[in-house]
Design a protein around this motif. Structure first.
Motif, PDB file in Angstrom:
ATOM      1  N   MET A  99      19.957 -51.663  65.766  1.00 16.27           N
ATOM      2  CA  MET A  99      21.026 -50.948  65.218  1.00 16.27           C
ATOM      3  C   MET A  99      20.702 -51.519  63.648  1.00 16.27           C
ATOM      4  N   HIS A 100      21.046 -50.559  62.903  1.00 18.56           N
ATOM      5  CA  HIS A 100      21.348 -50.359  61.269  1.00 18.56           C
ATOM      6  C   HIS A 100      22.563 -50.814  60.887  1.00 18.56           C
ATOM      7  N   GLY A 101      22.257 -51.864  59.926  1.00 17.48           N
ATOM      8  CA  GLY A 101      23.326 -52.685  59.047  1.00 17.48           C
ATOM      9  C   GLY A 101      23.777 -53.736  59.341  1.00 17.48           C
ATOM     10  N   PRO A 102      24.993 -54.914  58.823  1.00 16.98           N
ATOM     11  CA  PRO A 102      25.608 -54.016  57.686  1.00 16.98           C
ATOM     12  C   PRO A 102      25.459 -53.386  56.623  1.00 16.98           C
ATOM     13  N   CYS A 103      25.341 -52.195  56.256  1.00 19.10           N
ATOM     14  CA  CYS A 103      24.801 -52.217  54.770  1.00 19.10           C
ATOM     15  C   CYS A 103      26.154 -50.893  54.177  1.00 19.10           C
ATOM     16  N   ALA A 104      26.333 -50.564  52.997  1.00 21.25           N
ATOM     17  CA  ALA A 104      26.988 -49.314  52.040  1.00 21.25           C
ATOM     18  C   ALA A 104      28.111 -50.658  51.857  1.00 21.25           C
ATOM     19  N   GLN A 105      29.599 -50.471  51.835  1.00 20.86           N
ATOM     20  CA  GLN A 105      30.566 -51.530  51.450  1.00 20.86           C
ATOM     21  C   GLN A 105      29.914 -53.444  51.918  1.00 20.86           C
ATOM     22  N   LEU A 106      29.945 -53.231  53.161  1.00 21.41           N
ATOM     23  CA  LEU A 106      29.827 -54.345  53.572  1.00 21.41           C
ATOM     24  C   LEU A 106      28.516 -55.318  53.645  1.00 21.41           C
ATOM     25  N   PRO A 126      25.577 -54.938  49.561  1.00 23.28           N
ATOM     26  CA  PRO A 126      25.760 -53.753  49.222  1.00 23.28           C
ATOM     27  C   PRO A 126      24.193 -54.143  48.840  1.00 23.28           C
ATOM     28  N   ASP A 127      23.644 -55.399  49.083  1.00 23.07           N
ATOM     29  CA  ASP A 127      22.574 -55.944  48.563  1.00 23.07           C
ATOM     30  C   ASP A 127      21.661 -55.875  49.846  1.00 23.07           C
ATOM     31  N   CYS A 128      21.701 -55.135  50.581  1.00 25.19           N
ATOM     32  CA  CYS A 128      20.770 -54.231  52.076  1.00 25.19           C
ATOM     33  C   CYS A 128      19.975 -54.004  51.207  1.00 25.19           C
ATOM     34  N   ALA A 129      18.225 -54.096  52.210  1.00 28.05           N
ATOM     35  CA  ALA A 129      17.661 -53.274  50.978  1.00 28.05           C
ATOM     36  C   ALA A 129      17.867 -51.716  51.634  1.00 28.05           C
ATOM     37  N   CYS A 130      18.589 -51.067  52.481  1.00 25.44           N
ATOM     38  CA  CYS A 130      18.012 -49.620  52.287  1.00 25.44           C
ATOM     39  C   CYS A 130      19.129 -49.548  50.651  1.00 25.44           C
ATOM     40  N   MET A 131      19.958 -50.071  50.095  1.00 26.80           N
ATOM     41  CA  MET A 131      20.900 -49.593  49.511  1.00 26.80           C
ATOM     42  C   MET A 131      19.978 -49.456  48.399  1.00 26.80           C
ATOM     43  N   GLY A 183      17.204 -44.462  41.299  1.00 24.07           N
ATOM     44  CA  GLY A 183      18.365 -43.382  41.287  1.00 24.07           C
ATOM     45  C   GLY A 183      18.944 -43.077  42.085  1.00 24.07           C
ATOM     46  N   ASN A 184      19.126 -43.914  43.484  1.00 26.46           N
ATOM     47  CA  ASN A 184      19.936 -43.443  44.535  1.00 26.46           C
ATOM     48  C   ASN A 184      20.867 -45.018  44.868  1.00 26.46           C
ATOM     49  N   GLU A 185      21.707 -45.657  43.975  1.00 22.85           N
ATOM     50  CA  GLU A 185      21.664 -46.428  44.128  1.00 22.85           C
ATOM     51  C   GLU A 185      23.140 -46.608  44.701  1.00 22.85           C
ATOM     52  N   GLY A 186      23.250 -48.077  45.411  1.00 19.41           N
ATOM     53  CA  GLY A 186      24.431 -47.461  46.243  1.00 19.41           C
ATOM     54  C   GLY A 186      24.806 -46.637  47.339  1.00 19.41           C
ATOM     55  N   HIS A 187      24.230 -46.412  47.947  1.00 18.27           N
ATOM     56  CA  HIS A 187      24.245 -45.219  49.252  1.00 18.27           C
ATOM     57  C   HIS A 187      23.119 -45.873  50.153  1.00 18.27           C
ATOM     58  N   CYS A 188      23.060 -45.356  51.036  1.00 17.34           N
ATOM     59  CA  CYS A 188      21.874 -45.815  52.193  1.00 17.34           C
ATOM     60  C   CYS A 188      21.199 -44.693  51.926  1.00 17.34           C
TER      61      CYS A 188
END
Length: 236
Positions: free
Chosen positions: A58-65, A67-72, A76-81
Motif C-alpha cells: 500500500m502507498h500512502g496516505p499522501c496528497a491532501q491527507l 502533505p508531509d509524505c516523502a513522495c510529496m 519543482g513539483n511540490e504538492g504532488h505525489c
C-alpha cells in the motif's frame, strides 16, 4: 533471462530480473495484463492474501491527507505525489496514450469497507515485488539501463572547517564505496551476483588480416606472423 543482485544502502540484497518471453507467450493486450498483474485489493474471500497486500503493498496516505509524505517533496513539483498517487478508478484495464497500461481499479464495497478509497496499491513504492509489462521501446531501454546501472555513486571531498584556501578538486577527489556485511559475506562465499541466459559475448569485428594482435617486446615479428594460432580471432 537476466538478473542482477544489488545491495541497498541498509545492506539488504534484492534482485532485478528481466524476462523475455517467447512470441506465443508474450503479453500483448490489456486482457493479457489482467492474467498476471493486479492493482486491486484481494477480496474478503482470500483473507491471507488480502492481509499481505494491505500490509506490504500500500502507498500512502499522501496528497491532501498527508502533505508531509516523502513522495510529496520532489523538488519543482511540490504538492504532488511523484509516483502519481492517488490513481483514478477504472472499470477495465486499458492502454494510455503514452503506451503505459492503466490497470483496472474498480470501486466496490469490498475495497472500501476496510480502508478509505484514497489509499492505493503501489507498484513502485514500498512493495517487495514490482512487475512491469513493457509495451514501448522506451520502457525496454529504461529497464536494461536500470539493471546495469551499478552501485550508487557520489562525488565528495574533505576540507577543514572555515578553510578559505582554493579548492583543488583534482587533489581532493575521493573515491569510495560502502560494502555492507551482507554483501561482503555474499562475495566471500562466491555466490552469484548476476546471470544471463543465453550468454552474450562481444566479438571483435575486423576486416581480413586487420585484426589487433598483442606483441610482447622480446618476441620476433616474423615468428608471430607465421604462427597460425596468433592469427585466429573470435570472429574467424
Amino acid at each position: 533471462m537476466i538478473y542482477v543482485v544489488e545491495y541497498q544502502k541498509w545492506g539488504l540484497p534484492h534482485a532485478h530480473f528481466l524476462v523475455i518471453l517467447k512470441p506465443n507467450s508474450k503479453i500483448r493486450c490489456p486482457a493479457d495484463f489482467d492474467k498476471f498483474v493486479s492493482a486491486e485489493i484481494p477480496s474478503l474471500a482470500s483473507p491471507h492474501l488480502r492481509k499481505i497486500v494491505l500490509q506490504h503493498m500500500m502507498h500512502g496516505p499522501c496528497a491532501q491527507l498527508n502533505p508531509d509524505c516523502a513522495c510529496m517533496k520532489r523538488r519543482g513539483n511540490e504538492g504532488h505525489c511523484k509516483y502519481g498517487y492517488p490513481k483514478k478508478f477504472a472499470d477495465k484495464t486499458t492502454n494510455s496514450s503514452d503506451g503505459e497500461s492503466v490497470c483496472i481499479r474498480r470501486v466496490n464495497m469490498d475495497n472500501r469497507s476496510v480502508i478509505p478509497y484514497n489509499l492505493y496499491l503501489s507498484s513502485l513504492f514500498d512493495c517487495h515485488l514490482n512487475v512491469e509489462v513493457c509495451s514501448t521501446i522506451m520502457a525496454v531501454k529504461y529497464l536494461y539501463k536500470y539493471v546495469y546501472k551499478g552501485h550508487d555513486r557520489i562525488s565528495f571531498n574533505v576540507v577543514q572547517d572555515g578553510s578559505t584556501a582554493i579548492v583543488d578538486e583534482i587533489q581532493e577527489y575521493q573515491a569510495g564505496r560502502w560494502v555492507s556485511p551482507c554483501e561482503a559475506a555474499w562475495r566471500i562465499f562466491g555466490f552469484d551476483l548476476l546471470e544471463m541466459s543465453p550468454s552474450v559475448l562481444p566479438l571483435q569485428i575486423h576486416l581480413t588480416n586487420l585484426q589487433t594482435i598483442q606483441v610482447i617486446p622480446h618476441e620476433n615479428l616474423d615468428e608471430i606472423i607465421s604462427n597460425d594460432k596468433r592469427s585466429r580471432t573470435q570472429l574467424t
